[in-house]
Design a protein around this motif. Structure first.
Motif, mmCIF file in Angstrom:
data_model
loop_
_atom_site.group_PDB
_atom_site.id
_atom_site.type_symbol
_atom_site.label_atom_id
_atom_site.label_comp_id
_atom_site.label_asym_id
_atom_site.label_seq_id
_atom_site.Cartn_x
_atom_site.Cartn_y
_atom_site.Cartn_z
ATOM 1 N N LYS A 1 0.829 -1.202 0.000
ATOM 2 C CA LYS A 1 0.000 0.000 0.000
ATOM 3 C C LYS A 1 0.864 1.252 0.000
ATOM 4 C CE LYS A 1 -4.116 -1.993 2.185
ATOM 5 N NZ LYS A 1 -5.058 -1.931 3.325
ATOM 6 N N PHE A 2 1.974 1.189 0.748
ATOM 7 C CA PHE A 2 2.872 2.346 0.751
ATOM 8 C C PHE A 2 3.503 2.550 -0.625
ATOM 9 C CE2 PHE A 2 7.138 4.103 1.045
ATOM 10 C CZ PHE A 2 6.851 5.341 1.623
ATOM 11 N N MET B 1 1.049 4.223 -2.802
ATOM 12 C CA MET B 1 0.899 5.641 -2.457
ATOM 13 C C MET B 1 2.099 6.450 -2.952
ATOM 14 S SD MET B 1 0.380 7.392 1.326
ATOM 15 C CE MET B 1 -1.335 6.916 1.451
ATOM 16 N N LEU C 1 6.792 1.742 7.591
ATOM 17 C CA LEU C 1 6.059 2.633 6.688
ATOM 18 C C LEU C 1 4.627 2.162 6.490
ATOM 19 C CD1 LEU C 1 8.898 3.169 4.052
ATOM 20 C CD2 LEU C 1 8.033 4.880 5.659
ATOM 21 N N GLU C 2 4.446 0.840 6.359
ATOM 22 C CA GLU C 2 3.092 0.293 6.242
ATOM 23 C C GLU C 2 2.292 0.549 7.515
ATOM 24 O OE1 GLU C 2 1.543 -2.141 3.497
ATOM 25 O OE2 GLU C 2 2.565 -0.349 2.808
ATOM 26 N N LYS D 1 2.701 3.042 9.615
ATOM 27 C CA LYS D 1 2.330 4.455 9.636
ATOM 28 C C LYS D 1 1.133 4.734 8.728
ATOM 29 C CE LYS D 1 5.580 5.708 12.469
ATOM 30 N NZ LYS D 1 5.206 6.059 13.870
ATOM 31 N N LEU D 2 1.096 4.030 7.623
ATOM 32 C CA LEU D 2 -0.027 4.204 6.701
ATOM 33 C C LEU D 2 -1.326 3.766 7.367
ATOM 34 C CD1 LEU D 2 -0.838 5.004 3.812
ATOM 35 C CD2 LEU D 2 -0.408 2.646 3.127
ATOM 36 N N GLU D 3 -1.263 2.657 8.122
ATOM 37 C CA GLU D 3 -2.442 2.184 8.831
ATOM 38 C C GLU D 3 -2.876 3.174 9.907
ATOM 39 O OE1 GLU D 3 -4.253 -0.458 8.174
ATOM 40 O OE2 GLU D 3 -2.967 -1.033 6.483
ATOM 41 N N TYR E 1 -1.233 8.052 8.239
ATOM 42 C CA TYR E 1 -0.258 8.903 7.553
ATOM 43 C C TYR E 1 -0.667 9.090 6.091
ATOM 44 C CZ TYR E 1 3.547 9.272 10.996
ATOM 45 O OH TYR E 1 4.324 9.586 12.075
ATOM 46 N N THR E 2 -0.430 10.275 5.563
ATOM 47 C CA THR E 2 -0.746 10.559 4.166
ATOM 48 C C THR E 2 0.402 11.345 3.520
ATOM 49 O OG1 THR E 2 -1.878 12.605 4.764
ATOM 50 C CG2 THR E 2 -3.247 10.628 4.534
ATOM 51 N N PHE F 1 5.720 12.251 4.232
ATOM 52 C CA PHE F 1 4.736 11.291 4.740
ATOM 53 C C PHE F 1 4.361 11.777 6.131
ATOM 54 C CE2 PHE F 1 3.914 6.539 5.623
ATOM 55 C CZ PHE F 1 2.695 6.585 4.969
#
Length: 607
Positions: free
Chosen positions: A400-401, A404, A516-517, A519-521, A524-525, A580
């Motif tokens: 997913k990261f 993105m 990083l994944e 943080k996405l959960e 984070y954008t 990020f």
């Protein structure tokens, strides 16, 4: 020393200025040799001059043939074989007619030199393809033609010479039988040597550190033994050896290919300077003879296009491809060296007009190298056969990261491709409209399925540290370590591991792909922040939320610069910083917007 230095300096200047390297090497050789008289390679090397050139050509031709895997031309092998067979025959006949009627050579000499001039060769084609961004089909056709036709051009000239002697009564029919037997012996010797080397490598009978040196020695042995049986058959032997090894699926073929490529660059650079520096000044002046000029123009604008267009009738080559291939046919080292051999041999047999061959060959080599070297890029772009886009970025590992990050790069007008071995993991990227490829990046199959030359940067971002490092190590020869990145290690000491084995560490040592994944959960954008004279990078750093991760900077000139652990990026006004950012930043922005709207509404109600 000066020969090697001038050759490599020419290569470097050509790389810096995006100019044809062959042209610069020729110019430097002419300046250092006949024009300024600084070096005289033919005199300095003496009796070793000819053998050294011949052995170097053998190595260059073998290195080129190591790239002739039949998978590369799968789907368009018909035009390739047509050009190297029927096209070569048409070029022989038409070139012989041009040599007789334009250059004024006798039929015998024209017949011999016409056979030799069908060659193009890896010494000139490969450097041109390296610098131009040709589409895969025309690039493969030109490469295969250059490597395959090279030995056959020399053999065709030898066959024509034998035929001339036979027609004059100086040779018997048995000489033709000997010629074909010697050619067959050369081909079988090359195939057997390649097969033996491949078998020994796969059985573990040769240690890794000896593989490239052993191949190097065997190539020279095969070339010399074949050439001792009959002159000029050695080129056929080493080509057959290289093609055999290229199609044996040898696991260590890439290591040998990189080693031979480095050697070939050094040899091509040195030999071109040596040959051009050895051209006598009177020969250089004689190329301006109107007959020679007429011959060169005929070869450029009539013989070459005619041979390609006639031989490809009924194939699936487009008009654009035929036009490009029909124009690009630079002659190189093989033409220069072999013509010298036939010039002296024909003179010894009483053909006095053969003294023109050296000037004729040099004029054709110089004209084609300059004309085709400077026009291949321009013409390919005009015909739509080259990528005019900026080289793109490959992300290895679908997550997913990664999707993105790829989206953010696409928003910056960058060409991005995500590669992963599992089709299912690519779903997120496909939903976002990002180009994907389901396959193993380290597989040889991927190399032939995709045109990786369209990308000059790679990010290894899988969740396996060792695999990321393996990907980086594999692509160092193609991309250079400065263009290879990988996400931080999940375990171990990154300062030790990355300095010796891996690519540049993306985003800092603490941000591995799992972090990083995560943080996405957490929400984070991606945040894009344009910098101005009033809002500098210092202002940006003073205002960012803790744990904000800077990803990359898009410079005002348009290129991307990633934040890494070993590089201090200094964004300037006009650049765009892509980071990020945590959810707290987004909540703050939302709160600011709500408060701004509330104040505006309050102000309007009072009015």
């Amino acid at each position: 020393m000066l020969i090697i230095f001038l050759g490599i300096l020419s290569q470097w200047i050509a790389w810096r200025l995006q100019l044809p390297a062959i042209v610069l090497m020729s110019i430097s050789g002419l300046l250092a040799g006949p024009l300024l008289g600084i070096i005289h390679p033919a005199e300095s090397f003496g009796d070793l001059f000819g053998p050294f050139i011949s052995l170097a050509v053998a190595i260059i031709l073998f290195e080129g043939s190591l790239n002739l895997n039949f998978k590369e031309i799968k789907g368009f092998n018909k035009p390739v074989w047509r050009i190297v067979t029927l096209g070569a025959f048409v070029a022989w006949i038409a070139g012989s007619l041009a040599a007789h009627y334009m250059a004024g050579l006798s039929w015998a000499v024209a017949f011999v030199i016409g056979g030799l001039f069908i060659v193009t060769g890896p010494t000139v084609i490969l450097p041109m393809l390296r610098q131009s961004k040709l589409a895969s089909r025309p690039a493969a056709i030109l490469k295969w033609e250059g490597i395959v036709v090279d030995p056959f051009g020399a053999l065709l000239a030898l066959f024509a010479f034998q035929f001339v002697l036979f027609a004059r009564g100086d040779e018997t029919a048995a000489a033709f039988g000997l010629f074909f037997l010697a050619s067959l012996f050369a081909a079988l010797l090359g195939v057997a040597a390649g097969r033996l080397m491949g078998w020994m490598f796969e059985k573990g009978l040769v240690p890794e550190y000896l593989k490239s040196p052993m191949v190097f020695a065997v190539v020279l042995l095969v070339f010399t033994v074949s050439d001792m049986v009959m002159h000029e058959t050695g080129l056929l032997a080493v080509t057959a050896m290289g093609m055999m090894m290229a199609n044996m699926q040898i696991s260590s073929i890439n290591d040998m290919r990189h080693f031979k490529e480095n050697i070939s660059v050094l040899l091509i650079s040195s030999i071109f300077v040596m040959l051009t520096a050895s051209i006598p000044l009177d020969i250089l002046i004689s190329i301006f003879n109107w007959r020679i000029i007429a011959f060169v123009l005929t070869m450029l604008f009539i013989v070459r296009p005619l041979s390609v267009w006639l031989s490809t009738i009924g194939t699936d080559m487009t008009v654009q491809e035929k036009t490009l291939v029909g124009w690009i046919a630079p002659r190189g080292i093989v033409a220069l060296t072999v013509s010298g051999y036939f010039a002296s041999t024909l003179l010894n047999e009483g053909f006095q007009d053969a003294e023109l061959l050296t000037a004729l060959t040099f004029a054709l080599v110089l004209a084609t190298v300059v004309a085709h070297g400077f026009t291949i890029g321009w013409l390919s772009r005009k015909l739509g056969l080259a990528s005019s886009a900026e080289p793109g970025i490959i992300i290895v590992g679908a997550s997913k990261f990664a999707a993105m990050l790829a989206t953010a790069l696409q928003d910056m007008n960058k060409n991005v491709l995500i590669i992963d071995a599992a089709w299912a993991r690519l779903q997120e990227a496909r939903l976002k409209g990002i180009p994907t490829y389901a396959g193993e990046i380290l597989s040889e199959h991927t190399e032939y399925e995709m045109d990786l030359r369209l990308y000059d940067t790679m990010l290894a971002a899988t969740d396996i540290d060792a695999y990321n490092s393996l990907v980086v190590s594999n692509f160092v020869p193609e991309l250079g370590r400065g263009k290879l990145y990988q996400t931080a290690l999940q375990v171990g000491d990154p300062t030790v591991f990355h300095s010796s084995l891996s690519g540049r560490n993306l985003f800092g040592d603490e941000w591995n792909i799992l972090e990083l994944e995560s943080k996405l959960e957490q929400g984070y954008t991606i945040r894009k922040t344009p910098l101005t004279a009033q809002y500098t990078y210092e202002d940006f750093k003073n205002r960012w939320i803790p744990d904000t991760i800077p990803l990359f900077v898009k410079r005002v000139q348009g290129h991307i610069e990633f934040f890494t652990s070993d590089n201090v990026v200094e964004p300037k006004p006009g650049d765009i910083v892509v980071s990020f950012s945590p959810i707290a930043y987004q909540q703050g922005r939302i709160q600011e917007k709500i408060e701004s709207n509330r104040l505006k509404a309050l102000s309007q109600s009072k009015e």
